[in-house]
Design a protein around this motif. Structure first.
Motif, short mmCIF file in Angstrom:
data_model
loop_
_atom_site.label_atom_id
_atom_site.label_comp_id
_atom_site.label_asym_id
_atom_site.label_seq_id
_atom_site.Cartn_x
_atom_site.Cartn_y
_atom_site.Cartn_z
N ARG A 1 0.84 -1.18 0.00
CA ARG A 1 0.00 0.00 0.00
C ARG A 1 0.88 1.23 0.00
O ARG A 1 2.07 1.18 0.26
CB ARG A 1 -0.94 -0.01 1.20
N TYR A 2 0.26 2.38 -0.30
CA TYR A 2 0.96 3.66 -0.26
C TYR A 2 0.04 4.63 0.47
O TYR A 2 -1.01 5.01 -0.05
CB TYR A 2 1.26 4.16 -1.67
N GLY A 3 0.42 5.02 1.69
CA GLY A 3 -0.41 5.94 2.45
C GLY A 3 -1.81 5.38 2.65
O GLY A 3 -2.00 4.28 3.16
N PHE A 4 -2.80 6.14 2.23
CA PHE A 4 -4.19 5.72 2.39
C PHE A 4 -4.67 4.80 1.28
O PHE A 4 -5.84 4.39 1.28
CB PHE A 4 -5.10 6.96 2.43
N ILE A 5 -3.81 4.44 0.34
CA ILE A 5 -4.23 3.63 -0.81
C ILE A 5 -3.73 2.21 -0.66
O ILE A 5 -2.53 1.96 -0.57
CB ILE A 5 -3.71 4.24 -2.13
N ASP A 6 -4.67 1.28 -0.62
CA ASP A 6 -4.37 -0.14 -0.66
C ASP A 6 -4.46 -0.58 -2.11
O ASP A 6 -5.53 -0.50 -2.73
CB ASP A 6 -5.37 -0.92 0.21
N TYR A 7 -3.34 -1.03 -2.67
CA TYR A 7 -3.30 -1.31 -4.11
C TYR A 7 -4.28 -2.41 -4.52
O TYR A 7 -4.92 -2.32 -5.59
CB TYR A 7 -1.88 -1.71 -4.52
N HIS A 8 -4.41 -3.47 -3.74
CA HIS A 8 -5.36 -4.54 -4.09
C HIS A 8 -6.78 -4.00 -4.11
O HIS A 8 -7.55 -4.27 -5.05
CB HIS A 8 -5.24 -5.70 -3.09
N ALA A 9 -7.14 -3.22 -3.09
CA ALA A 9 -8.48 -2.65 -3.04
C ALA A 9 -8.70 -1.69 -4.21
O ALA A 9 -9.78 -1.65 -4.81
CB ALA A 9 -8.70 -1.94 -1.71
N LEU A 10 -7.67 -0.91 -4.55
CA LEU A 10 -7.79 0.04 -5.65
C LEU A 10 -7.99 -0.68 -6.98
O LEU A 10 -8.81 -0.27 -7.81
CB LEU A 10 -6.54 0.92 -5.71
N ALA A 11 -7.24 -1.76 -7.21
CA ALA A 11 -7.39 -2.51 -8.46
C ALA A 11 -8.82 -3.06 -8.60
O ALA A 11 -9.43 -2.99 -9.68
CB ALA A 11 -6.37 -3.64 -8.52
N ARG A 12 -9.35 -3.62 -7.51
CA ARG A 12 -10.73 -4.13 -7.55
C ARG A 12 -11.72 -2.99 -7.79
O ARG A 12 -12.67 -3.13 -8.57
CB ARG A 12 -11.06 -4.84 -6.23
N HIS A 13 -11.50 -1.87 -7.13
CA HIS A 13 -12.39 -0.72 -7.27
C HIS A 13 -12.34 -0.15 -8.68
O HIS A 13 -13.38 0.22 -9.25
CB HIS A 13 -11.96 0.35 -6.24
N ALA A 14 -11.14 -0.07 -9.27
CA ALA A 14 -11.00 0.44 -10.63
C ALA A 14 -11.71 -0.45 -11.64
O ALA A 14 -12.32 0.03 -12.60
CB ALA A 14 -9.52 0.58 -10.98
N GLU A 15 -11.63 -1.75 -11.43
CA GLU A 15 -12.33 -2.68 -12.33
C GLU A 15 -13.84 -2.53 -12.18
O GLU A 15 -14.58 -2.51 -13.17
CB GLU A 15 -11.91 -4.12 -12.03
N GLU A 16 -14.30 -2.38 -10.95
CA GLU A 16 -15.75 -2.25 -10.70
C GLU A 16 -16.30 -0.95 -11.27
O GLU A 16 -17.41 -0.94 -11.83
CB GLU A 16 -16.00 -2.31 -9.19
N HIS A 17 -15.56 0.13 -11.15
CA HIS A 17 -16.07 1.45 -11.53
C HIS A 17 -15.49 1.95 -12.86
O HIS A 17 -15.78 3.09 -13.25
CB HIS A 17 -15.79 2.46 -10.42
N ASN A 18 -14.71 1.13 -13.54
CA ASN A 18 -14.19 1.44 -14.87
C ASN A 18 -13.35 2.71 -14.90
O ASN A 18 -13.75 3.75 -15.40
CB ASN A 18 -15.32 1.55 -15.90
N TYR A 19 -12.13 2.62 -14.35
CA TYR A 19 -11.17 3.70 -14.49
C TYR A 19 -9.75 3.13 -14.42
O TYR A 19 -9.56 1.93 -14.17
CB TYR A 19 -11.36 4.79 -13.43
N HIS A 20 -8.76 3.97 -14.67
CA HIS A 20 -7.35 3.58 -14.64
C HIS A 20 -6.62 4.53 -13.70
O HIS A 20 -6.84 5.75 -13.74
CB HIS A 20 -6.73 3.66 -16.04
N ALA A 21 -5.74 4.00 -12.87
CA ALA A 21 -4.96 4.82 -11.94
C ALA A 21 -3.48 4.70 -12.28
O ALA A 21 -2.91 3.61 -12.25
CB ALA A 21 -5.20 4.37 -10.49
N ALA A 22 -2.86 5.83 -12.64
CA ALA A 22 -1.44 5.85 -12.97
C ALA A 22 -0.70 6.55 -11.83
O ALA A 22 -1.06 7.67 -11.44
CB ALA A 22 -1.20 6.59 -14.28
N PHE A 23 0.31 5.89 -11.28
CA PHE A 23 1.05 6.42 -10.13
C PHE A 23 2.33 7.10 -10.60
O PHE A 23 3.17 6.49 -11.26
CB PHE A 23 1.37 5.31 -9.14
N ALA A 24 2.48 8.36 -10.22
CA ALA A 24 3.70 9.10 -10.52
C ALA A 24 4.81 8.63 -9.57
O ALA A 24 4.67 8.72 -8.35
CB ALA A 24 3.45 10.60 -10.37
N THR A 25 5.88 8.13 -10.15
CA THR A 25 6.90 7.39 -9.41
C THR A 25 8.23 8.14 -9.42
O THR A 25 8.73 8.52 -10.48
CB THR A 25 7.08 6.00 -10.06
#
Length: 314
Positions: A1-25
């Motif tokens: 995870r990164y801060g308040f973002i849990d990557y597994h939860a985010l991936a599931r959420h993005a699939e459910e709600h149809n979006y893409h999250a790009a992380f600036a690294t």
């Protein structure tokens, strides 16, 4: 995870709600790879990806005035660090720069272009406020992309907030990429904000979510004239789907170039494993014969290039 973002939860959420999250690294952080997180990103390319975020994430490291040698040293080191990170992680990082704090000096644009960066992603307000000495055209910010210096693509981003939805609508109207950006603390209360923003954007019509490399390379306009396809590039590399079977030739327009032979630059056109064209062309290219309904890849590098491996670190 990164801060308040849990990557597994985010991936599931993005699939459910149809979006893409790009992380600036941040390239300086690329020395370490967390194996499970890298595996998740490899398994979820439709919903998770990476782009570049400065080099060391120092205050205004790409915004303050520097010599060309200083910019080159910093930007080349960032690329070398990302190359190493990719080898260790098995992930691809878009060669698109999101400047830390939105601080970007146009004095770095040509260096980025020569090193092979595909674009800089920053808001119109940031680029103008950090370059108040520059003369911006009246229509600046109104196109699918703008070009800095000798032709570095600038793609706009917008604040991730419900009150910005009209800004997303305007971007859609103008044919621009829609890139809401925020930080991990925007998800302190959960992922509902991302769901609401995604729903607003998905409601605009036919929407395609993708990583920053795909976004850049799909940024072009086409027009058909008889058996000729005209392509206006808004990135230095674009990829087109197979043309209609009766399209015989291609003409490429590069809006960052001025007219005239003195402003010619290299242009490459490939279909499958066949190189259809390689040579210098003006703003409007000569006609390029095509080889049937195969995908088209166009690459328009600058006249001068820099090798990151040959530049000393800062």
């Amino acid at each position: 995870r990164y801060g308040f973002i849990d990557y597994h939860a985010l991936a599931r959420h993005a699939e459910e709600h149809n979006y893409h999250a790009a992380f600036a690294t941040v390239p300086a952080d690329g020395w370490y790879v967390h194996a499970a997180t890298a595996q998740l990103f490899r398994e979820q390319p439709a919903h998770l990806s990476l782009l570049m975020h400065g080099n060391n994430h120092e205050s205004a490291e790409l915004g303050r005035e520097r010599s060309l040698e200083e910019f080159a040293g910093t930007l080349a080191q960032a690329l070398r660090r990302i190359d190493g990170f990719e080898r260790r992680s098995g992930l691809a990082v878009a060669r698109v720069m999101a400047p830390p704090y939105g601080a970007f000096s146009v004095g770095a644009a040509n260096t980025m272009l020569q090193l092979g960066y595909e674009a800089v992603c920053v808001s119109r307000a940031s680029i103008t406020s950090w370059n108040q000495h520059a003369a911006w055209p009246v229509g600046f910010g109104g196109g699918p992309a703008e070009f800095l210096a000798d032709g570095l693509p600038l793609i706009p981003r917008h604040v991730l907030a419900p009150e910005q939805i009209d800004t997303y609508r305007l971007a859609a109207f103008l044919g621009q990429p829609i890139i809401p950006h925020g930080h991990q603390h925007d998800c302190a209360g959960g992922l509902d904000l991302l769901a609401d923003i995604a729903a607003a954007i998905n409601g605009l019509g036919a929407v395609r979510w993708c990583n920053l490399t795909e976004l850049c390379r799909s940024n072009y306009q086409t027009r058909r004239e008889g058996d000729t396809l005209l392509v206006r590039m808004f990135a230095r590399q674009v990829t087109l789907p197979p043309p209609e079977p009766d399209v015989r030739r291609l003409v490429v327009v590069r809006p960052w170039l001025e007219s005239g032979e003195s402003h010619e630059e290299p242009l490459f056109c490939q279909q499958g494993d066949q190189l259809r064209h390689a040579g210098t062309n003006a703003r409007v290219s000569r006609e390029i014969p095509l080889g049937g309904p195969l995908p088209i890849a166009l690459h328009a590098p600058p006249r001068a290039t820099l090798n990151p491996a040959q530049l000393a670190p800062p």
